[in-house]
Design a protein around this motif. Sequence first.
Motif, PDB file in Angstrom:
ATOM      1  N   THR A 498      18.046  40.111  15.808  1.00  0.00           N
ATOM      2  CA  THR A 498      18.196  40.245  14.362  1.00  0.00           C
ATOM      3  C   THR A 498      17.495  41.500  13.847  1.00  0.00           C
ATOM      4  O   THR A 498      18.073  42.263  13.048  1.00  0.00           O
ATOM      5  CB  THR A 498      17.641  39.000  13.652  1.00  0.00           C
ATOM      6  N   GLU A 499      16.271  41.712  14.283  1.00  0.00           N
ATOM      7  CA  GLU A 499      15.531  42.879  13.811  1.00  0.00           C
ATOM      8  C   GLU A 499      16.210  44.182  14.228  1.00  0.00           C
ATOM      9  O   GLU A 499      16.282  45.141  13.458  1.00  0.00           O
ATOM     10  CB  GLU A 499      14.095  42.849  14.355  1.00  0.00           C
ATOM     11  N   GLU A 502      19.257  44.750  12.063  1.00  0.00           N
ATOM     12  CA  GLU A 502      18.904  45.249  10.726  1.00  0.00           C
ATOM     13  C   GLU A 502      18.602  46.747  10.765  1.00  0.00           C
ATOM     14  O   GLU A 502      19.007  47.504   9.866  1.00  0.00           O
ATOM     15  CB  GLU A 502      17.703  44.475  10.203  1.00  0.00           C
ATOM     16  N   ASP A 506      20.706  49.644   8.763  1.00  0.00           N
ATOM     17  CA  ASP A 506      20.078  50.630   7.887  1.00  0.00           C
ATOM     18  C   ASP A 506      20.580  52.030   8.198  1.00  0.00           C
ATOM     19  O   ASP A 506      20.894  52.816   7.291  1.00  0.00           O
ATOM     20  CB  ASP A 506      18.555  50.573   8.055  1.00  0.00           C
ATOM     21  N   ARG A 531      21.631  35.685   8.019  1.00  0.00           N
ATOM     22  CA  ARG A 531      20.504  36.569   7.694  1.00  0.00           C
ATOM     23  C   ARG A 531      20.972  38.018   7.521  1.00  0.00           C
ATOM     24  O   ARG A 531      20.530  38.711   6.601  1.00  0.00           O
ATOM     25  CB  ARG A 531      19.463  36.490   8.803  1.00  0.00           C
ATOM     26  N   LEU A 532      21.885  38.449   8.380  1.00  0.00           N
ATOM     27  CA  LEU A 532      22.366  39.831   8.281  1.00  0.00           C
ATOM     28  C   LEU A 532      23.210  40.033   7.018  1.00  0.00           C
ATOM     29  O   LEU A 532      23.142  41.075   6.373  1.00  0.00           O
ATOM     30  CB  LEU A 532      23.177  40.199   9.525  1.00  0.00           C
ATOM     31  N   TYR A 535      20.828  40.362   4.271  1.00  0.00           N
ATOM     32  CA  TYR A 535      20.129  41.649   4.377  1.00  0.00           C
ATOM     33  C   TYR A 535      20.976  42.773   3.782  1.00  0.00           C
ATOM     34  O   TYR A 535      20.475  43.618   3.033  1.00  0.00           O
ATOM     35  CB  TYR A 535      19.831  41.933   5.848  1.00  0.00           C
ATOM     36  N   HIS A 538      21.194  42.346  -0.074  1.00  0.00           N
ATOM     37  CA  HIS A 538      19.939  42.678  -0.748  1.00  0.00           C
ATOM     38  C   HIS A 538      19.742  44.185  -0.864  1.00  0.00           C
ATOM     39  O   HIS A 538      19.312  44.690  -1.910  1.00  0.00           O
ATOM     40  CB  HIS A 538      18.763  42.057   0.009  1.00  0.00           C
ATOM     41  N   GLY A 539      20.083  44.919   0.182  1.00  0.00           N
ATOM     42  CA  GLY A 539      19.833  46.356   0.163  1.00  0.00           C
ATOM     43  C   GLY A 539      20.993  47.190  -0.321  1.00  0.00           C
ATOM     44  O   GLY A 539      20.816  48.359  -0.699  1.00  0.00           O
TER      45      GLY A 539
END
Length: 562
Positions: A498-499, A502, A506, A531-532, A535, A538-539
């Motif tokens: 997941t990290e 992300e 980005d 979650r993605l 993400y 949100h951004g």
Amino acid sequence: MPHEPQPQAPDELDAEAVRTWSSLALAALGRAREDIDAINVYPVADADTGTNLYLTAEAADRGLAEAFPGVTDGTGTTSLAEAVRAWAHGALVGARGNSGTILAQLLRGVADVLGAEQPERSDPAEHGGKRGPGTGGLLARALTRAAEEAYAAVAHPVEGTMLTVAGAAARAGEAAGDAAGTAVEVARAAYDGARAALAETPGQLAALSRAGVVDAGGCGLVVVFGALWQALSGQEPAAEPVRGRAVPVPQPQDPCAQEEDGPAYEVIYLLEATEAAVGELRERLDGLGDSLVVVGGDGLWNVHVHVDDPGAAVEAGVVAGRPYRIRITHFGDERRRARGERAQRAVVAVVPGEGLAGLCGEAGATPVLVRPGELPAAAELLDAVRRAHAREVVLLPGGAELRAAAAAAAEQARAEGVRVAVIPTRSAVQGLAALAVHDPEGSFDEDVVAMTAAAGATRYGELAVAERQSFTSAGICQAGDVLGLIDGDVAVIGAGLTETAEAVLDRMLGSGGELVTLVLGPEVPDAVAERLEAYVQHGHLAVDTVTYRGGRYSAPLLIGVE
């Protein structure tokens, strides 16, 4: 080199007899395939029963020849059991369509008996000059087992079909075997029983009666039984082997108007699974569609079903075991073929996962499934182009390593009169972007330009797990690290899926974007996708996100940014 049937000793039932039966059946189906196609009205009037039977017999013959080359030149010492098992296995892995799948199970039934028992050898003088009851009884048992297994393989058996013909042939052969008949006599009885049953099929099935034809699959099976008799007796069946209405007759003006309200897709795949898992699969597929036939055993199965949701049929196979060689065919294409028509345009897409294959099939494309380490050859891509049955084909290879194979397939297809354009997609997500703008009604050139532009405007990312320590464009990675690739190059090295995803998002969204496509691998939980998606929202408030399941063989995560 094609096998030339060898002269047989009277009533000999051995490996060479099987080889001769196979060769004669293949040749006879080749001669009859167009006539059989012409009377194909059940279960779907797609005019391909003769072709499917021929291709299945061809695969069976090839499997026998490749596994035991000594049989073809008379120098081999292959046993009857080995030969018949290789023949049945070839049919199983190469079965085409409803009729071919049933034929494969019939051959498996024959192999189950001939592959387990040996013919008795007795002095012909003890039986009036005949070889004795052993071979006849053995063949009769094999034909009976074949019919039983074929009926069991079909979810909802219907009389008036090739199942009826197989059952009648088995009963006639069994009667001859009970009377101490030789293998030749059993084969002749089975052939006559099949012919008689075929002549009665129009009275058993309304679709056949309306069209004024016999069952196409049964017609092909009569050809196979005729080849069996010829292989054992040396006598060639008459040119008109079936009485009365069994002679092929012209189809009605629009035979394909029937069954138009049935399922839209045919799905076929090989499946490695346990028998218990296949039992559950049958129940699941039976609820999804019709014409369900599951054949095979010993861990390998051939699955055939007609459905409206091909993705669900493939995913059911994923739950049961390991599906591969997936073929998804839209019946609209088959009905056009039955009318002698070609679609104007089609798309062939190479995809790394059953879920993506189903997704492309639903979008109207012909998918070619690729598994890790097993890239499709040019011949497989050419076969997909041919199956698309269109005047114009757009080919999406889905990877730089497939460009040469795609170019070779396109060149051969062009030589056959098909206009082909290869769009150099480097990832499945680029193929999805191209499919999203595909316009089959527009001009070919404009469609190719639009699809190429959509693919080119899609940046693609992929997450993979490092297998060993190595140098990358982002530094040194260790075994087990998660690698984030962007446009084919490693851009991020992380510890968690997941990290790392992300971080890749980005970078990919740093230059803008309107749509993010996420394709999840089979082991990735839904929570990662949720979650993605959050993400991204949100951004990047103006960016939409769509998520698909790639299915088995797909990477842990594919990312597309348009």
